[in-house]
Design an enzyme around this catalytic site. Structure first.
Site, PDB file in Angstrom:
ATOM      1  CG  ASN A   1      -0.365   0.015   2.507  1.00  0.00           C
ATOM      2  OD1 ASN A   1       0.789  -0.384   2.665  1.00  0.00           O
ATOM      3  ND2 ASN A   1      -1.083   0.479   3.511  1.00  0.00           N
TER       4      ASN A   1
ATOM      5  CD  GLU B   1       5.597  -0.552  13.197  1.00  0.00           C
ATOM      6  OE1 GLU B   1       4.396  -0.643  13.499  1.00  0.00           O
ATOM      7  OE2 GLU B   1       6.450  -0.079  13.980  1.00  0.00           O
TER       8      GLU B   1
ATOM      9  CB  CYS C   1      -1.480  -0.257   8.914  1.00  0.00           C
ATOM     10  SG  CYS C   1      -0.394   1.167   8.984  1.00  0.00           S
TER      11      CYS C   1
HETATM   12  P1  NAP Z   1       1.164  -9.107   3.333  1.00  0.00           P
HETATM   13  O1  NAP Z   1       0.353  -9.953   2.447  1.00  0.00           O
HETATM   14  O2  NAP Z   1       1.463  -9.573   4.708  1.00  0.00           O
HETATM   15  O3  NAP Z   1       2.521  -8.812   2.528  1.00  0.00           O
HETATM   16  C1  NAP Z   1       3.508  -7.970   3.048  1.00  0.00           C
HETATM   17  C2  NAP Z   1       4.849  -8.340   2.458  1.00  0.00           C
HETATM   18  O4  NAP Z   1       5.237  -9.626   2.930  1.00  0.00           O
HETATM   19  C3  NAP Z   1       4.859  -8.431   0.945  1.00  0.00           C
HETATM   20  O5  NAP Z   1       6.084  -7.920   0.474  1.00  0.00           O
HETATM   21  C4  NAP Z   1       4.786  -9.926   0.705  1.00  0.00           C
HETATM   22  O6  NAP Z   1       5.299 -10.330  -0.548  1.00  0.00           O
HETATM   23  C5  NAP Z   1       5.649 -10.418   1.826  1.00  0.00           C
HETATM   24  N1  NAP Z   1       5.501 -11.832   2.170  1.00  0.00           N
HETATM   25  C6  NAP Z   1       4.453 -12.656   1.954  1.00  0.00           C
HETATM   26  N2  NAP Z   1       4.725 -13.888   2.439  1.00  0.00           N
HETATM   27  C7  NAP Z   1       5.971 -13.838   2.978  1.00  0.00           C
HETATM   28  C8  NAP Z   1       6.815 -14.778   3.628  1.00  0.00           C
HETATM   29  N3  NAP Z   1       6.459 -16.050   3.830  1.00  0.00           N
HETATM   30  N4  NAP Z   1       8.028 -14.368   4.047  1.00  0.00           N
HETATM   31  C9  NAP Z   1       8.434 -13.101   3.847  1.00  0.00           C
HETATM   32  N5  NAP Z   1       7.675 -12.167   3.232  1.00  0.00           N
HETATM   33  C10 NAP Z   1       6.466 -12.534   2.804  1.00  0.00           C
HETATM   34  O7  NAP Z   1       0.501  -7.653   3.496  1.00  0.00           O
HETATM   35  P2  NAP Z   1      -0.094  -6.682   2.382  1.00  0.00           P
HETATM   36  O8  NAP Z   1      -1.352  -7.268   1.839  1.00  0.00           O
HETATM   37  O9  NAP Z   1       0.986  -6.315   1.410  1.00  0.00           O
HETATM   38  O10 NAP Z   1      -0.422  -5.389   3.250  1.00  0.00           O
HETATM   39  C11 NAP Z   1      -1.593  -5.262   3.993  1.00  0.00           C
HETATM   40  C12 NAP Z   1      -1.353  -5.529   5.459  1.00  0.00           C
HETATM   41  O11 NAP Z   1      -0.220  -4.800   5.901  1.00  0.00           O
HETATM   42  C13 NAP Z   1      -2.503  -5.047   6.328  1.00  0.00           C
HETATM   43  O12 NAP Z   1      -2.745  -5.980   7.345  1.00  0.00           O
HETATM   44  C14 NAP Z   1      -1.981  -3.746   6.900  1.00  0.00           C
HETATM   45  O13 NAP Z   1      -2.598  -3.363   8.107  1.00  0.00           O
HETATM   46  C15 NAP Z   1      -0.541  -4.063   7.070  1.00  0.00           C
HETATM   47  N6  NAP Z   1       0.259  -2.834   7.112  1.00  0.00           N
HETATM   48  C16 NAP Z   1       0.786  -2.456   8.300  1.00  0.00           C
HETATM   49  C17 NAP Z   1       1.500  -1.271   8.398  1.00  0.00           C
HETATM   50  C18 NAP Z   1       2.089  -0.795   9.696  1.00  0.00           C
HETATM   51  O14 NAP Z   1       3.001   0.034   9.647  1.00  0.00           O
HETATM   52  N7  NAP Z   1       1.633  -1.265  10.837  1.00  0.00           N
HETATM   53  C19 NAP Z   1       1.683  -0.488   7.253  1.00  0.00           C
HETATM   54  C20 NAP Z   1       1.121  -0.912   6.055  1.00  0.00           C
HETATM   55  C21 NAP Z   1       0.406  -2.097   5.989  1.00  0.00           C
HETATM   56  P3  NAP Z   1       4.306 -10.726  -1.750  1.00  0.00           P
HETATM   57  O15 NAP Z   1       3.623  -9.469  -2.137  1.00  0.00           O
HETATM   58  O16 NAP Z   1       5.228 -11.245  -2.771  1.00  0.00           O
HETATM   59  O17 NAP Z   1       3.361 -11.763  -1.220  1.00  0.00           O
HETATM   60  O1  G3H Z   2      -0.635   1.530   5.987  1.00  0.00           O
HETATM   61  C1  G3H Z   2       0.094   1.843   6.915  1.00  0.00           C
HETATM   62  C2  G3H Z   2       0.843   3.088   6.895  1.00  0.00           C
HETATM   63  O2  G3H Z   2       1.908   3.024   7.812  1.00  0.00           O
HETATM   64  C3  G3H Z   2      -0.082   4.222   7.201  1.00  0.00           C
HETATM   65  O3  G3H Z   2       0.510   5.436   6.952  1.00  0.00           O
HETATM   66  O4  G3H Z   2      -1.110   6.780   8.275  1.00  0.00           O
HETATM   67  O5  G3H Z   2       0.484   7.870   6.723  1.00  0.00           O
HETATM   68  O6  G3H Z   2      -1.417   6.529   5.836  1.00  0.00           O
HETATM   69  P1  G3H Z   2      -0.436   6.708   6.941  1.00  0.00           P
END
Ligand code: NAP
Ligand code: G3H
Length: 486
Positions: free
Chosen positions: A164, A260, A294
């Site tokens: 994202n 995160e 997130c």
């Molecule tokens: P995701 O499916 O968990 O993927 C995140 C990253 O992990 C991608 O680069 C993905 O690669 C990689 N990945 C997948 N399987 C893996 C494995 N077995 N080992 C190592 N890496 C692996 O998350 P998303 O759909 O991209 O993002 C949405 C989620 O992220 C939401 O839950 C959101 O809340 C969270 N998020 C949290 C924050 C924060 O700062 N707290 C910020 C942004 C987003 P691939 O794309 O190749 O699968």
């Molecule tokens: O999606 C997770 C990002 O850390 C959120 O950043 O609050 O600036 O949109 P933001």
């Protein structure tokens, strides 16, 4: 070889290793389709385990040299990188828009925010100093013992961002790692990989020594575990979903880890709140980029005496949101893929089956879900607890602050919370009881400004981001003790 080649008119992006753009020996590529037009916007390399090994080997070799480069010189490359990003901002924003479906304006803001973040990271690192201690402050100690405490790099950092913020959340890992003297293995989210490659193209143009940053493209499900368990990785900085993060933490063993993860941020609205302000902040917090943040507000816990009024105001604000294509600058845009839209639809259907009231929305065109507001949501509904990462906002009516705090804290997540009230004393009392990394008072939940610490607790993460915190997490303290002769 250059950053792209072309196969049957489709751009094929190479991976980046030891300062060169290369096609993988696997001969395999991954198609990247736009989430809103289904256009095939490019292909990225699905690299092999041997290529991962090679990338890590180059990173290790170069890291030792880089750690010896004076900080001012390291800073120079990173300032150049920030300048290149600004120079390429429209080109990169165009790709972000196409690849992850963010409006062009938001995509360009992401690039500019990233350049600011890189510059601030460098400035912060330039002003970080070690400390020294004398032995005689401890009983029996002597002035002749002096400890010099310096921060030293960890080695090779594995940076894994989510889709994202494919540029900003990648650079938020790369910049602190590099300025602190580390090398980086960058594994972009697959949907987001082209944006990541463009960002690295800017870094390449900064003249950064080869081998320091290498991009490994491929699906997380295929190369993720191999990377995380690789003995050449010295630190992992991961942002993504809680399930992926938990799996990664189990595999990483004793490697320092910053996670995160997901959230279920509540917006708590007290009876004495400025409801107009609350409604504006909640709607912007919940629905910008279709709630694919997130930090999106993912549930409202409102006092029952003002709930009807708040619902009317929220409905009005939602009606003013633009819905459609990111190319038209819309706020609510198609979700990243069909599965994500199915998941959000499942949450809405479950709530409606269990008698939640539909205030607006529940309309869908493929993976575009219209902003959906659900009232009278109860604790037996999935949408009360699960992270949608989509444009649905549940309203749970409460009768007291205590009830709001209980429901806020019963979540498995603990990223942020917002409290809307005119009573600042009450706001602090509630904030002190909320189990999240941050609490916003009279504002929407959000990560920035990027020099604030950004922390998730419980299933929302481990460790901290934010510029200073990231610099600290990518270095360790090293103590050298001088024993003076008496
Ligand atoms: P995701 O499916 O968990 O993927 C995140 C990253 O992990 C991608 O680069 C993905 O690669 C990689 N990945 C997948 N399987 C893996 C494995 N077995 N080992 C190592 N890496 C692996 O998350 P998303 O759909 O991209 O993002 C949405 C989620 O992220 C939401 O839950 C959101 O809340 C969270 N998020 C949290 C924050 C924060 O700062 N707290 C910020 C942004 C987003 P691939 O794309 O190749 O699968
Ligand atoms: O999606 C997770 C990002 O850390 C959120 O950043 O609050 O600036 O949109 P933001």
């Amino acid at each position: 070889m250059s950053v792209t080649g072309s196969v049957s008119g489709v751009k094929t992006y190479n991976f980046y290793i030891n300062g060169e753009w290369k096609r993988s020996t696997s001969g395999k590529t991954i198609n990247i389709h736009s989430p809103y037009s289904d256009e095939l916007i490019g292909k990225v390399q699905a690299i092999t385990k041997e290529e991962v090994d090679e990338a890590i080997r180059f990173a290790h070799g170069m890291q030792k040299v880089w750690a010896e480069v004076p900080l001012q010189d390291r800073a120079h490359y990173l300032y150049n990188w920030a300048d290149e990003l600004i120079y390429m901002q429209d080109e990169i924003a165009e790709i972000i828009m196409k690849e992850v479906g963010k409006s062009f304006k938001d995509a360009r803001n992401e690039v500019v925010r990233t350049a600011d973040l890189i510059r601030y990271t460098v400035d912060e690192a330039l002003h970080m100093h070690g400390e020294s201690m004398k032995g005689d402050s401890f009983p029996g100690g002597s002035q002749s013992k002096i400890a010099v405490i310096q921060r030293v790099p960890l080695g090779v950092v594995l940076a894994i961002p989510p889709f994202n913020y494919p540029v900003n959340l990648a650079a938020a890992k790369l910049a602190p790692a590099l300025i602190s003297g580390n090398a980086v293995i960058f594994k972009p989210a697959t949907q987001g990989a082209i944006s990541g490659i463009k960002m690295i193209q800017a870094l390449h143009q900064s003249g950064l020594p080869k081998g320091l940053v290498n991009i490994v493209t491929g699906r997380g499900s295929e190369i993720g575990d191999y990377l995380v368990e690789h003995e050449g990785i010295n630190m992992i900085s991961f942002t993504g979903g809680s399930n992926t993060g938990t799996r990664l933490a189990k595999k990483a063993g004793m490697i320092p880890l910053v996670l995160e993860l997901g959230g279920k941020d509540p917006g708590i609205v007290r009876e004495d709140a400025d409801l107009n302000l609350a409604a504006k902040q909640i709607v912007s917090g919940a629905f910008s980029y279709s709630g694919q943040r997130c930090t999106a507000i993912k549930r409202v816990l409102v006092h029952e005496n003002v709930a009807d009024q708040l619902v009317d105001l929220l409905k009005e604000e939602i009606a003013a949101l633009s819905v459609g294509s990111p190319e038209d600058g819309c706020t609510v845009v198609p979700l990243i893929d069909q599965n994500s839209a199915d998941f959000v639809q499942g949450l809405i259907d479950d709530a409606l089956t269990k008698n939640a009231s539909l205030i607006t929305g529940n309309k869908r065109e493929q993976n575009l879900i219209y902003p959906t507001l659900l009232d009278h949501v109860t604790e037996d509904m999935r949408v009360a607890w699960e992270e949608p990462f989509g444009p649905v906002l549940p309203i749970i009516r409460v009768s007291s602050d205590e009830e709001a705090i209980r429901i806020a804290n019963e979540s498995e997540f603990g990223l942020q919370a917002s409290i809307f009230t005119k009573d600042v004393n009450k706001a602090f009392t509630i904030a002190n009881k909320i189990e999240t990394g941050s609490v916003q008072i009279n504002g929407r939940t959000e990560r920035g400004p990027d020099h604030f610490p950004f922390i998730g607790v419980k299933k929302s993460g481990m460790g901290a981001q934010g510029i200073r915190k990231s610099l600290e997490s990518m270095t360790r303290e090293k103590v050298t003790v001088l024993n003076l002769s008496e």
